[in-house]
Design a protein around this motif. Structure first.
Motif, PDB file in Angstrom:
ATOM      1  N   UNK A  87       1.013  -1.164  -0.060  1.00 29.29           N
ATOM      2  CA  UNK A  87      -0.028   0.032   0.075  1.00 29.29           C
ATOM      3  C   UNK A  87       1.003   1.172  -0.097  1.00 29.29           C
ATOM      4  N   UNK A  88       1.282   1.693  -1.354  1.00 31.07           N
ATOM      5  CA  UNK A  88       2.077   2.658  -1.303  1.00 31.07           C
ATOM      6  C   UNK A  88       1.589   4.006  -1.401  1.00 31.07           C
ATOM      7  N   UNK A  89       1.587   4.905  -0.259  1.00 26.93           N
ATOM      8  CA  UNK A  89       1.057   6.166   0.002  1.00 26.93           C
ATOM      9  C   UNK A  89       2.268   7.037  -0.762  1.00 26.93           C
ATOM     10  N   UNK A  90       1.548   8.260  -1.049  1.00 27.73           N
ATOM     11  CA  UNK A  90       2.671   9.170  -1.955  1.00 27.73           C
ATOM     12  C   UNK A  90       2.813  10.475  -0.729  1.00 27.73           C
ATOM     13  N   UNK A  91       3.874  11.132  -0.752  1.00 33.56           N
ATOM     14  CA  UNK A  91       4.007  12.133   0.263  1.00 33.56           C
ATOM     15  C   UNK A  91       3.732  13.461  -0.161  1.00 33.56           C
ATOM     16  N   UNK A  92       3.000  14.295   0.544  1.00 28.84           N
ATOM     17  CA  UNK A  92       2.362  13.894   1.802  1.00 28.84           C
ATOM     18  C   UNK A  92       1.081  13.126   2.021  1.00 28.84           C
TER      19      UNK A  92
END
Length: 794
Positions: A159-164
């Motif tokens: 589950x790859x969140x992008x920042x922010x």
């Protein structure tokens, strides 16, 4: 999959902490753990603490939590949500994971470190049925899964969140080979619904989709820059909005992400992509590495491809000259092709116009887009199964206005192929003969499936409404240049704004009145919403400036009255009216929301009455509505009206804007019964559902007199303003403007408790607005805002 109520986050660095914050935003209870420190800090030694002291052992996780409260942009919707996060460390508190329904690993981006965390921390403590995921930005999920028990592999995914995490919409999802497809789909649905993320399904390949193409695109910009002898600033003048990318373009994006991070991703790409036909693109020039060595990492070190300095003349901005190896003042380059392309109405038309130009900017735009679009095509099915996932990844992860395949459609697929072949570029045979990657049939959007060479329906959420498709299928009931009335179905109409910036115009106001009439006669509810870049920035300030310059104060008065009539028509419509704001809902945009029966806002809605910044006051019913809300609350709860008036006065006088929809409740712009949508795609659908729900038992509101706060409240406000003026906190003119607002919001020169009407306060509003327009200091404020986009304090 078990219901997710509690989550564990392993790692309290920037990403771990901000992921934990967004889980808290979504209403989850969170436990955030990190390692036990190996050494005491000087402060801990001075306090006589030891490595066994709990505060020391939890220090890293505690620091991660503390940092969240200082970060900008804010990771929490409200700071109070920090209380949902419990901190601890791996050695003492790993057992807390037994109570978690979802555990996310966010430790160092190192395969061996991640495997060890799984083996030592997760496997002994994860409960049956709990989901395990990793936030890796590109390491192999199957290699990680190799250390997990067979049963756990079924519940393991990326589950790859992008920042922010709070603000970036993209979520890349990759199940390991043994993952249960139903669980992966259920998790994707939960993340979309509760966290508001747009889901892109990726393959287990290095850097997945967005970073693979995004870093390639930036690297290509860099290589073409060197080949063409362009400057960093010249490249960014082309590689941003003119080509459908964010205004941060190539090198401002690198500064934002960090040059060290960019280099790390590029290096990983080069090392891992041994079979990539364009592997060498990921090799960055030596001077890029020198910048990193010199601590030119971008925004986090104050210098990268750009830097700024405070001088006696104000802020001076510079760009990095990679040949001279020094910073030079910005030149603000101009290109005829870019100037011409900006005249286009749509992003697709803008890109097509730009690449057809002949100057350096046009040639650069064509070369970089040509290479990026060809590269994207060649990555199917390697990194994703279809064009939709790749397009969404680039729009949601890198803020492109159009995805690569949407850009191909804009240019014309076969026109692109012919020109690329003239350049002797390697054009895949599979790209030839495709008419377009997207088409609309029977109100549905279809995409070209490269596997079957047929068109398939683009997946759409059940509760999602896309206005352009609705208009294709149901048609537009009425429209003009700046607004449309659209039939959403089930008797619910939509008033859609589509003017520049969605600023209010006379014809928009006309259609607003007409939308109420149509909804009352032919429907059962009305939604005020659109799917542009922002809900509405309010009045067209330029037209106000023109009216003042020409001395047309009677026309200004009439225009303000027209807006007041429109907002009052919304308030007293015989059908429920629901506003669906998102992004900016400022000035008149906020006033529209204030007069609706209910507001269903996207979670990232920045709402406020900001007119004081240009020397005016809210006169589309905004000041009146805050007066009414204060008086009604005081009467309902039997409390003093003065503190409420003070609060709302402060909102107006300080031009306060909510930093998210949750804050709009605290400022009084949203009320009990109003709701939030986490997922932007569901916003209009949720607003429609709210209108339908209200319609079942709707009783129109009835205008009634209310008790005026009165002149004594205005006098109290003016007394405080005088003290602030004498203390040098506000200017003389700000005292004058504030006194005007105080007079209106208190109900004018009447005794407290005098019964007054809304129309009476609207007349005060309008009189005050026109009066301020006649003041040269307001004119100066308006002109300064139009020229600099910044407020003037005079």
């Amino acid at each position: 999959m078990k219901k997710i109520k509690r989550a564990g986050v392993l790692g309290a660095g920037v990403m771990g902490a901000t992921i934990a914050a967004h889980l808290a935003n979504a209403g989850l209870d969170v436990v955030m753990l990190d390692i036990v420190p190996r050494e005491l800090t000087a402060e801990e030694k001075n306090k006589g603490l030891s490595l066994e002291t709990p505060a020391v052992r939890n220090r890293i996780a505690q620091n991660g939590l503390n940092s969240l409260l200082q970060m900008k942009p804010a990771p929490f919707l409200l700071k109070e949500y920090a209380s949902r996060i419990e901190i601890g460390n791996f050695e003492d508190h790993a057992a807390k994971l037994k109570d978690c329904d979802w555990v996310i690993e966010v430790v160092l981006e190192n395969m061996e470190v991640k495997k060890k965390v799984f083996q030592d921390i997760v496997i002994p403590n994860l409960s049956d049925g709990a989901v395990l995921s990793t936030n890796t930005s590109g390491l192999s999920v199957n290699e990680m899964a190799a250390v997990l028990p067979e049963e756990l592999k079924k519940r393991f995914l990326v589950t790859h969140f992008f920042n922010p995490p709070r603000y970036m919409r993209l979520m890349e999802v990759v199940g390991c080979s043994e993952a249960d497809p139903r669980l992966v789909e259920a998790m994707a649905g939960f993340i979309n619904r509760r966290l508001g993320k747009g889901i892109v399904y990726c393959k287990d390949t290095p850097n997945f989709v967005a970073n693979r193409i995004g870093v390639y695109s930036i690297a290509k910009c860099l290589h073409h820059m060197l080949d063409m002898g362009l400057s960093v600033e010249e490249v960014d003048a082309v590689a941003g909005k003119p080509t459908g990318r964010p205004k941060t373009a190539a090198f401002k994006t690198s500064d934002l992400v960090g040059l060290d991070t960019m280099a790390h991703v590029a290096k990983n790409s080069y090392e891992a992509l041994s079979d990539d036909e364009e592997r060498e693109v990921f090799c960055l020039p030596d001077w890029f590495s020198e910048m990193i060595t010199n601590n030119q990492l971008g925004n986090k070190t104050g210098q990268g491809f750009y830097k700024k300095e405070m001088t006696k003349d104000g802020v001076q901005r510079y760009y990095w000259d990679y040949l001279k190896k020094e910073y030079l003042p910005l030149q603000k380059p101009k290109f005829e092709s870019v100037k011409f392309a900006r005249m286009a109405k749509t992003t697709g038309e803008r890109i097509k116009a730009l690449v057809q130009g002949e100057d350096q900017a046009a040639v650069f735009a064509w070369k970089t887009l040509r290479d990026t679009l060809l590269y994207s095509f060649k990555r199917i099915p390697e990194i994703a199964d279809d064009v939709v996932n790749i397009d969404n990844a680039m729009k949601w992860g890198f803020n492109w206005e159009l995805g690569p395949f949407e850009m191909l459609d804009a240019i014309g697929v076969q026109a692109f192929v012919e020109r690329a072949e003239k350049d002797q570029a390697a054009v895949p045979d599979g790209l030839k003969g495709i008419e377009s990657f997207y088409r609309i049939e029977n109100g549905k959007r279809l995409y070209f499936d490269l596997k079957t060479r047929t068109y398939r329906e683009v997946p759409v959420k059940e509760d999602a409404l896309e206005l352009y498709l609705v208009k294709k299928s149901r048609g537009v009931l009425e429209k003009n240049d700046n607004a449309s009335i659209v039939d959403l179905g089930d008797g619910i109409l939509c008033l859609e704004f589509h003017s520049p910036q969605n600023s209010l115009s006379d014809d928009m106001i006309d259609l607003s009145m007409r939308s109420v009439e149509l909804a009352e006669n032919e429907g059962q509810g009305l939604v005020v919403g659109n799917q542009g870049e922002r809900f509405s920035v309010g009045a067209n300030l330029f037209m106000v400036a023109v009216g003042i310059a020409e001395g047309k104060f009677e026309e200004i008065d009439a225009s303000v009255r027209k807006i007041q009539d429109a907002t009052m028509a919304l308030k007293y419509a015989h059908v429920p009216v629901v506003a669906a704001p998102f992004q900016m809902a400022l000035g008149g945009g906020c006033e529209y929301c204030l007069h609706c029966d209910a507001v269903n806002a996207h979670v990232e809605t920045y709402m406020g009455l900001v007119e004081m910044g240009v020397g005016l006051l809210p006169a589309g019913g905004g000041t009146k509505e805050m007066c009414v809300r204060a008086a009604e609350s005081a009467a309902l709860y039997g409390i003093d009206v003065q503190p409420l008036i003070f609060k709302f006065f402060e909102n107006i006088a300080m031009a306060k804007v909510s930093m998210g929809a949750a804050e709009a409740f605290q400022l009084g712009y949203m009320r009990q019964g109003d709701t939030l949508s986490m997922d932007f795609a569901s916003l209009l659908g949720d607003a429609k559902a709210k209108a339908l729900s209200l319609a079942k038992t709707y009783i129109p509101r009835m205008a009634a007199p209310f008790k005026a706060p009165g002149r004594s409240v205005a006098a109290s406000i003016k007394s405080q303003l005088w003290n602030m003026k004498e203390g040098g906190f506000i200017t003389d003119y700000e005292y004058e403007m504030g006194s005007t607002v105080a007079w209106v919001i208190s109900g004018g020169d009447v005794d407290p408790g005098t019964l007054i009407t809304e129309q009476y306060v609207l007349d005060l509003e309008r009189e005050a607005f026109v009066g301020l327009c006649r003041n040269q200091k307001t004119v100066d404020r308006i002109n300064h805002m139009l020229k600099t986009n910044k407020p003037l304090r005079n």
